[in-house]
Design a protein around this motif. Structure first.
Motif, PDB file in Angstrom:
ATOM      1  N   LEU A 212       9.834   8.377  -3.845  1.00  6.68           N
ATOM      2  CA  LEU A 212       9.448   9.283  -2.766  1.00  6.68           C
ATOM      3  C   LEU A 212      10.068   8.848  -1.452  1.00  6.68           C
ATOM      4  O   LEU A 212      10.441   7.684  -1.271  1.00  6.68           O
ATOM      5  N   VAL A 213      10.151   9.811  -0.528  1.00 11.25           N
ATOM      6  CA  VAL A 213      10.518   9.527   0.859  1.00 11.25           C
ATOM      7  C   VAL A 213       9.372  10.013   1.733  1.00 11.25           C
ATOM      8  O   VAL A 213       8.932  11.167   1.616  1.00 11.25           O
ATOM      9  N   THR A 214       8.885   9.142   2.600  1.00 14.98           N
ATOM     10  CA  THR A 214       7.786   9.480   3.486  1.00 14.98           C
ATOM     11  C   THR A 214       8.311  10.250   4.700  1.00 14.98           C
ATOM     12  O   THR A 214       9.242   9.807   5.358  1.00 14.98           O
ATOM     13  N   HIS A 215       7.712  11.391   4.974  1.00 12.80           N
ATOM     14  CA  HIS A 215       8.060  12.329   6.064  1.00 12.80           C
ATOM     15  C   HIS A 215       9.559  12.301   6.413  1.00 12.80           C
ATOM     16  O   HIS A 215       9.983  11.748   7.399  1.00 12.80           O
ATOM     17  N   ILE A 216      10.324  12.964   5.564  1.00 10.29           N
ATOM     18  CA  ILE A 216      11.778  12.989   5.681  1.00 10.29           C
ATOM     19  C   ILE A 216      12.216  13.415   7.082  1.00 10.29           C
ATOM     20  O   ILE A 216      11.604  14.275   7.717  1.00 10.29           O
ATOM     21  N   PHE A 217      13.269  12.760   7.562  1.00 10.21           N
ATOM     22  CA  PHE A 217      13.888  12.941   8.871  1.00 10.21           C
ATOM     23  C   PHE A 217      13.116  12.278  10.006  1.00 10.21           C
ATOM     24  O   PHE A 217      13.626  12.163  11.113  1.00 10.21           O
ATOM     25  N   ASN A 218      11.903  11.812   9.755  1.00 11.09           N
ATOM     26  CA  ASN A 218      11.119  11.173  10.808  1.00 11.09           C
ATOM     27  C   ASN A 218      11.008   9.673  10.549  1.00 11.09           C
ATOM     28  O   ASN A 218      10.695   9.252   9.436  1.00 11.09           O
ATOM     29  N   ALA A 219      11.276   8.879  11.600  1.00 12.39           N
ATOM     30  CA  ALA A 219      11.165   7.421  11.541  1.00 12.39           C
ATOM     31  C   ALA A 219      12.051   6.841  10.434  1.00 12.39           C
ATOM     32  O   ALA A 219      11.616   6.006   9.641  1.00 12.39           O
ATOM     33  N   GLN A 220      13.304   7.289  10.397  1.00 14.71           N
ATOM     34  CA  GLN A 220      14.250   6.755   9.416  1.00 14.71           C
ATOM     35  C   GLN A 220      15.677   6.990   9.907  1.00 14.71           C
ATOM     36  O   GLN A 220      15.918   7.838  10.767  1.00 14.71           O
ATOM     37  N   ARG A 221      16.594   6.171   9.366  1.00 15.63           N
ATOM     38  CA  ARG A 221      18.017   6.361   9.711  1.00 15.63           C
ATOM     39  C   ARG A 221      18.406   7.795   9.398  1.00 15.63           C
ATOM     40  O   ARG A 221      18.166   8.298   8.306  1.00 15.63           O
ATOM     41  N   ALA A 233      20.891  10.736   1.621  1.00 20.48           N
ATOM     42  CA  ALA A 233      20.880  10.072   0.319  1.00 20.48           C
ATOM     43  C   ALA A 233      19.748  10.599  -0.559  1.00 20.48           C
ATOM     44  O   ALA A 233      19.931  10.837  -1.759  1.00 20.48           O
ATOM     45  N   ALA A 234      18.585  10.794   0.027  1.00 19.57           N
ATOM     46  CA  ALA A 234      17.440  11.232  -0.768  1.00 19.57           C
ATOM     47  C   ALA A 234      17.576  12.676  -1.216  1.00 19.57           C
ATOM     48  O   ALA A 234      17.202  13.023  -2.342  1.00 19.57           O
ATOM     49  N   LEU A 235      18.103  13.540  -0.363  1.00 16.63           N
ATOM     50  CA  LEU A 235      18.284  14.929  -0.765  1.00 16.63           C
ATOM     51  C   LEU A 235      19.320  15.060  -1.878  1.00 16.63           C
ATOM     52  O   LEU A 235      19.229  15.955  -2.725  1.00 16.63           O
ATOM     53  N   ALA A 236      20.282  14.141  -1.895  1.00 15.93           N
ATOM     54  CA  ALA A 236      21.333  14.193  -2.917  1.00 15.93           C
ATOM     55  C   ALA A 236      20.926  13.512  -4.220  1.00 15.93           C
ATOM     56  O   ALA A 236      21.577  13.703  -5.246  1.00 15.93           O
ATOM     57  N   ASP A 237      19.857  12.717  -4.185  1.00 12.55           N
ATOM     58  CA  ASP A 237      19.459  11.911  -5.340  1.00 12.55           C
ATOM     59  C   ASP A 237      18.226  12.536  -5.985  1.00 12.55           C
ATOM     60  O   ASP A 237      17.124  12.506  -5.431  1.00 12.55           O
ATOM     61  N   SER A 238      18.390  13.080  -7.175  1.00  9.70           N
ATOM     62  CA  SER A 238      17.303  13.806  -7.828  1.00  9.70           C
ATOM     63  C   SER A 238      16.146  12.906  -8.257  1.00  9.70           C
ATOM     64  O   SER A 238      15.111  13.394  -8.687  1.00  9.70           O
ATOM     65  N   TYR A 240      14.446  11.259  -6.196  1.00  7.20           N
ATOM     66  CA  TYR A 240      13.506  11.260  -5.073  1.00  7.20           C
ATOM     67  C   TYR A 240      12.837  12.614  -4.874  1.00  7.20           C
ATOM     68  O   TYR A 240      13.487  13.661  -4.908  1.00  7.20           O
ATOM     69  N   ARG A 241      11.531  12.572  -4.638  1.00  4.56           N
ATOM     70  CA  ARG A 241      10.831  13.683  -4.002  1.00  4.56           C
ATOM     71  C   ARG A 241      10.746  13.357  -2.517  1.00  4.56           C
ATOM     72  O   ARG A 241      10.705  12.184  -2.132  1.00  4.56           O
ATOM     73  N   VAL A 242      10.689  14.392  -1.682  1.00  2.00           N
ATOM     74  CA  VAL A 242      10.735  14.155  -0.245  1.00  2.00           C
ATOM     75  C   VAL A 242       9.520  14.774   0.442  1.00  2.00           C
ATOM     76  O   VAL A 242       9.238  15.962   0.300  1.00  2.00           O
ATOM     77  N   GLY A 243       8.783  13.954   1.176  1.00  2.32           N
ATOM     78  CA  GLY A 243       7.644  14.439   1.937  1.00  2.32           C
ATOM     79  C   GLY A 243       8.098  15.151   3.199  1.00  2.32           C
ATOM     80  O   GLY A 243       9.000  14.678   3.895  1.00  2.32           O
ATOM     81  N   LEU A 244       7.479  16.273   3.491  1.00  3.29           N
ATOM     82  CA  LEU A 244       7.861  17.085   4.650  1.00  3.29           C
ATOM     83  C   LEU A 244       6.621  17.476   5.437  1.00  3.29           C
ATOM     84  O   LEU A 244       5.705  18.103   4.896  1.00  3.29           O
ATOM     85  N   ILE A 245       6.596  17.106   6.728  1.00  8.36           N
ATOM     86  CA  ILE A 245       5.539  17.547   7.632  1.00  8.36           C
ATOM     87  C   ILE A 245       5.985  18.889   8.208  1.00  8.36           C
ATOM     88  O   ILE A 245       6.802  18.949   9.127  1.00  8.36           O
ATOM     89  N   ALA A 246       5.441  19.960   7.687  1.00 11.16           N
ATOM     90  CA  ALA A 246       5.943  21.306   7.993  1.00 11.16           C
ATOM     91  C   ALA A 246       5.146  21.962   9.114  1.00 11.16           C
ATOM     92  O   ALA A 246       4.685  23.098   9.004  1.00 11.16           O
ATOM     93  N   ASP A 247       5.009  21.228  10.229  1.00 13.02           N
ATOM     94  CA  ASP A 247       4.335  21.811  11.396  1.00 13.02           C
ATOM     95  C   ASP A 247       5.316  22.457  12.357  1.00 13.02           C
ATOM     96  O   ASP A 247       4.921  23.003  13.387  1.00 13.02           O
ATOM     97  N   LEU A 248       6.622  22.369  12.045  1.00  8.82           N
ATOM     98  CA  LEU A 248       7.713  22.931  12.858  1.00  8.82           C
ATOM     99  C   LEU A 248       7.893  22.179  14.173  1.00  8.82           C
ATOM    100  O   LEU A 248       8.627  22.640  15.051  1.00  8.82           O
ATOM    101  N   HIS A 249       7.271  21.021  14.300  1.00  7.25           N
ATOM    102  CA  HIS A 249       7.515  20.106  15.422  1.00  7.25           C
ATOM    103  C   HIS A 249       8.209  18.841  14.925  1.00  7.25           C
ATOM    104  O   HIS A 249       9.174  18.388  15.534  1.00  7.25           O
ATOM    105  N   HIS A 250       7.712  18.277  13.837  1.00  6.52           N
ATOM    106  CA  HIS A 250       8.349  17.095  13.266  1.00  6.52           C
ATOM    107  C   HIS A 250       9.752  17.399  12.748  1.00  6.52           C
ATOM    108  O   HIS A 250      10.656  16.562  12.844  1.00  6.52           O
TER     109      HIS A 250
END
Length: 388
Positions: A212-221, A233-238, A240-250
């Motif tokens: 898993l990836v915790t809140h993708i795009f936030n607090a990471q390279r 890397a995570a989006l290209a690697d099957s 991984y599942r990716v966590g998404l905070i979908a509040d449209l701010h994060h």
């Protein structure tokens, strides 16, 4: 009990009609026809599996890191009104002794609430303390640590494996890959987050067992065209599942859409909610850290860093459907995919053998009725608190 619905999300599709049978809290049959003589007939809206939130720090004025029994019960009783039937309370970076004590508290709450009327506590997500000081966000730097063999021994030796159901770490830290191997071998899924890992290090973490990836795009390279970073890397690697905070701010709307398109069937909608979720703007606390929620609804600490969210999972669903994403894909990102991510294949789906956790949504995707283990939670007017 038999439930008939004109439309439902089943097997990754928005379909209907369907009629299901529930026996002893389990779905036993799902059939593709309408039964006007069923015990419950839903002629409008959409029936789906109950939502599963695997990252929630608190809500309704309650911070899990400091909550008493009444606070734990308040959140678990209120969540079904937002469509959430199972959740994974999250504890962020703190001294290891304090986190272990928090696991014990969560175990007590889960055992106390076992017969309802509550959303189900699945286990605890530890987000830290083995995180990068370069990407710690609001996590207190003074409590960050490295995943030494001794620290992993202490954690695994102090708690029952069934209450620790997810751990987020930065895979580039010394000892992190070995910790990942040990945790996953013990049945604890590992997510990477709050990390400055390169794409190569993200791949190495997957090789070690991270999924898993915790809140993708936030607090990471971040993503770059020559160094894909964590998101690329995570989006290209099957694996991984990716966590998404979908509040449209994060994460901006355009990137949310891109994530769903790049990782179909691998997106996990999470709230990362703090005590402010379901509450008005004002001052709150996240694991002892003062946080203010302004009129924009975004929690921030004293230096302006975003500190979790005030999001509820039903709002995340509406946000993503509002972007034009397929209803079934969005619903499964908030139900089946997170359940699978922590090995709970009995949750998050309308299928024979699954727990009878269900949500009946209005046409504009607000939860109208919710069932946990086949027992209904009518909305408690004005507060969102469920009751049987």
């Amino acid at each position: 009990m038999r439930i008939s619905a004109r439309r439902a999300v089943v097997d990754g599709e928005l379909t209907g009609p369907v009629t299901m049978t529930v026996d002893d809290r389990i779905i036993t049959t799902v059939e593709p026809y309408a039964d006007p003589e069923a015990d419950i007939v839903l002629d409008e809206g959409v029936l789906t599996a109950g939502l599963v939130d695997i990252q929630i720090n608190g809500a309704f004025g309650v911070d899990f890191a400091a909550a008493d029994e009444a606070g734990w019960d308040r959140v678990a009783a209120a969540l079904p009104a937002t469509g959430v039937t199972s959740f994974q309370p999250t504890l962020i970076t703190a001294p290891l002794d304090r986190l272990i004590a928090g696991l014990d508290t969560a175990t007590e709450a889960r055992d106390r609430q076992e017969d309802g009327p509550y959303a189900r506590i699945l286990g605890v997500h530890l987000e830290g303390p083995w995180l990068s000081p370069l990407k710690n966000g609001v996590h207190e730097a003074r409590f960050l640590a490295q995943p030494t063999a001794e620290a992993v021994d202490r954690l695994l030796g102090a708690v029952g494996f069934d209450i620790l159901t997810l751990l987020t770490l930065a895979p580039e830290l010394p000892g992190a890959l070995e910790a990942t191997r040990r945790l996953t071998a013990a049945g604890v899924p590992v997510s990477i987050g709050h990390t400055d890992a390169t794409a190569v290090q993200v791949g190495a973490a997957a090789d070690a067992g991270a999924t898993l990836v915790t809140h993708i795009f936030n607090a990471q390279r971040g993503l770059a065209h020559r160094e894909p970073g964590v998101p690329g890397a995570a989006l290209a690697d099957s694996r991984y599942r990716v966590g998404l905070i979908a509040d449209l701010h994060h994460v901006a709307a355009e990137i949310c859409t891109l994530i769903f398109r790049a990782a179909p069937g691998r997106v996990v909608l999470v709230t990362d909610a703090i005590a402010a979720a379901g509450m008005p703007p004002g001052g709150y606390v996240l694991s002892g850290i003062p946080v203010t929620v302004g009129e924009d609804g975004v929690p921030r600490n004293i230096d302006g860093t975003i500190a979790g969210s005030a999001l509820t999972l039903d709002q995340a669903v509406r946000n993503m459907i509002g972007l034009g994403l397929p209803v079934a894909a969005v619903i499964e990102a908030a139900s089946l995919v997170p359940a699978d991510a922590i090995g709970r294949t009995d949750l998050g789906r309308i299928a024979p053998g699954a727990r009878a956790d269900l949500v009946h949504w209005t046409e504009d995707f607000h939860p109208a009725r919710t069932w946990v283990d086949g027992r209904e939670f009518p909305a408690f007017v004005g507060t969102g608190v469920g009751r049987v």
